[in-house]
Scaffold this active site. Structure first.
Site, mmCIF file in Angstrom:
data_model
loop_
_atom_site.group_PDB
_atom_site.id
_atom_site.type_symbol
_atom_site.label_atom_id
_atom_site.label_comp_id
_atom_site.label_asym_id
_atom_site.label_seq_id
_atom_site.Cartn_x
_atom_site.Cartn_y
_atom_site.Cartn_z
ATOM 1 N N HIS A 62 0.874 -1.180 0.000
ATOM 2 C CA HIS A 62 0.000 0.000 0.000
ATOM 3 C C HIS A 62 0.912 1.232 0.000
ATOM 4 O O HIS A 62 1.577 1.495 1.003
ATOM 5 C CB HIS A 62 -0.904 -0.004 1.233
ATOM 6 C CG HIS A 62 -1.865 -1.153 1.243
ATOM 7 N ND1 HIS A 62 -3.106 -1.092 0.664
ATOM 8 C CD2 HIS A 62 -1.745 -2.419 1.716
ATOM 9 C CE1 HIS A 62 -3.734 -2.253 0.801
ATOM 10 N NE2 HIS A 62 -2.917 -3.088 1.436
ATOM 11 N N ASP A 306 2.191 -7.132 2.423
ATOM 12 C CA ASP A 306 0.991 -6.347 2.773
ATOM 13 C C ASP A 306 1.414 -5.102 3.551
ATOM 14 O O ASP A 306 0.817 -4.738 4.567
ATOM 15 C CB ASP A 306 -0.035 -7.179 3.556
ATOM 16 C CG ASP A 306 -1.408 -6.504 3.573
ATOM 17 O OD1 ASP A 306 -1.542 -5.406 2.998
ATOM 18 O OD2 ASP A 306 -2.346 -7.074 4.157
HETATM 19 O O1 DOR Z 1 -4.405 -4.785 7.634
HETATM 20 C C1 DOR Z 1 -4.717 -4.390 6.532
HETATM 21 N N1 DOR Z 1 -4.425 -3.126 6.139
HETATM 22 N N2 DOR Z 1 -5.361 -5.205 5.715
HETATM 23 C C2 DOR Z 1 -5.869 -4.796 4.547
HETATM 24 O O2 DOR Z 1 -6.449 -5.583 3.850
HETATM 25 C C3 DOR Z 1 -5.745 -3.368 4.144
HETATM 26 C C4 DOR Z 1 -4.597 -2.733 4.795
HETATM 27 C C5 DOR Z 1 -4.578 -1.227 4.694
HETATM 28 O O3 DOR Z 1 -4.869 -0.682 3.621
HETATM 29 O O4 DOR Z 1 -4.202 -0.588 5.665
#
Ligand code: DOR
Length: 425
Positions: A62, A306
């Site tokens: 992200h 992630d």
């Molecule tokens: O823990 C998470 N954070 N899981 C996700 O699926 C999205 C992510 C986020 O965008 O912060």
């Protein structure tokens, strides 16, 4: 720029080789059994303890830009990737505005190119407009703009009919859909894994069935549509089992997990540790073992971070108000090396899961270490010990439960796009 690498071990998905490399103007000029004697080189490395990998790739990141630059921006995220030895990343669509149109995809690609950092950035576009789960995006436009996959990561597409049509649509462009598999009616308002820890902490639990039903639904739709489904961040034993069986049945499904699901359990949130609040939540020891087995037997194709940066003001608050997510770009490699040291996977598997396979899933040519090929390499010191501190982190955020922990193994150089990049130790 001319670079010679002598006496290093090359590690790829097919094996380990003692070779010597000469790289000139970004191209691998020589791969030889004998040391390279070329004079007048700009960089000469001769070290039998170093490993050379095809550049690592993190397919679940992200980057937060546009919209949440106070958590991370494209440049700071790329710096974090470099610090972790990662030369390619796929970034998720839950920005603001959402990456659901060609303008945003194009913007992300341009911003990444402007940085001139040795990281290729591949945007993952949303499946539905605004991640609302209602209207499917213009997939053709997005593919032309540079999107490599579609995902509403962070919120599952609830309506199965819409997901079915999206899968059929994506198939016509030969693009994968990355599923955040979650049955939201079960997980709504949940904070941590449902069980003894949620009871102890008095927090609403997220039952494992939420992920299990989600994965079952998504695999079932992959079978129906014969489309390519990639399941993100698998965290449960049953989830791994479902994917194992689906693969055996010939359904085109791939999946990933993250280091926190094979190193940590739900106990990490005790004391209301919001840095360990993540979605899907950390599970039980039995799940950790099952994830490890899935990695070992090849059911789990990819390890991704992630990487989910959040500002301290979004974490240093009451548990129920804190955002889900932890950063991971800079710990992906050492935490995966730990699995190698523990005998769960070998170096070959590491190269497969951190470099070749994620690119293959996304339709990106993996780097090849062969004469005439472009050099895209990460050089690793597998024994280097270091401590993860706020100061050692290049990301704008530091929300990770691994903070303060000693890591073993670090990427120390990247060679890519004609650049030689020394990573600060
Ligand atoms: O823990 C998470 N954070 N899981 C996700 O699926 C999205 C992510 C986020 O965008 O912060």
């Amino acid at each position: 720029m001319k670079i010679k690498l002598n006496n290093l071990t090359i590690v790829t998905s097919s094996g380990l080789f003692k070779k010597n490399l000469l790289i000139e103007k970004g191209i691998i000029k020589q791969v030889s059994d004998k040391p390279i004697y070329a004079k007048f080189v700009d960089v000469a490395i001769d070290d039998k303890d170093l490993l050379v990998f095809p550049g690592f790739f993190d397919m679940h990141v992200h980057l937060r830009e546009p919209g949440f630059e106070y958590r991370e921006d494209i440049e700071s995220g790329m710096k974090a990737a470099v610090n972790g030895g990662i030369t390619g990343i796929a970034c998720m669509a839950n920005t603001n505005p959402v990456n659901d149109n060609a303008v945003i995809t194009h913007f992300i690609k341009c911003r990444a190119e402007q940085t001139e950092l040795p990281v290729s950035v591949y945007p993952v576009a949303a499946i539905t407009k605004g991640l609302k789960g209602e209207q499917i995006v213009e997939m053709g436009d997005l593919k032309n703009a540079g999107a490599v996959a579609f995902s509403d990561d962070g919120s599952a597409v609830e309506n199965s009919e819409i997901l079915r049509r999206a899968l059929e649509y994506a198939k016509s462009f030969d693009m994968p859909i990355i599923c955040h598999s979650e049955e939201k009616s079960l997980s709504k308002d949940g904070q941590v894994n449902e069980g003894i820890i949620s009871i102890k902490l008095g927090l609403k639990g997220i039952p494992r069935e939420s992920e299990i039903i989600g994965i079952f639904r998504d695999i079932t739709l992959a079978k129906l549509t014969k489309s390519r489904v990639h399941i993100a961040h698998v965290s449960t034993e049953e989830g791994v089992d479902l994917i194992r069986k689906a693969k055996r049945a010939g359904i085109y499904v791939t999946c990933e997990t993250c280091p926190h699901y094979f190193h940590l359990t739900e106990e990490e949130v005790l004391g209301y540790n919001t840095f360990a609040k993540v979605n899907p939540p950390l599970r039980t020891y039995k799940d950790v073992l099952a994830i490890r087995e899935g990695l070992r037997d090849g059911t789990i194709d990819v390890i991704a971070s992630d990487h989910a940066p959040h500002h301290i003001d979004e974490k240093d608050i009451e548990f129920e108000k804190a955002n889900f997510g932890m950063i991971g770009l800079e710990t992906l490699l050492p935490l995966t090396l730990e699995l190698v040291r523990q005998g769960v996977i070998d170096f070959k598997d590491l190269a497969e899961k951190l470099s070749r396979k994620p690119r293959q899933i996304l339709g990106i040519n993996p780097p090849v270490i062969k004469e005439g090929e472009e050099a895209n390499l990460t050089i690793v010191d597998p024994n280097y010990k270091w401590v993860l501190t706020k100061e050692s982190i290049c990301s704008k955020s530091f929300n990770t439960p691994f903070l303060g922990k000693t890591m073993k193994g670090k990427a120390i150089y990247i060679i890519k796009g004609g650049q030689f990049f020394e990573i600060n130790k």
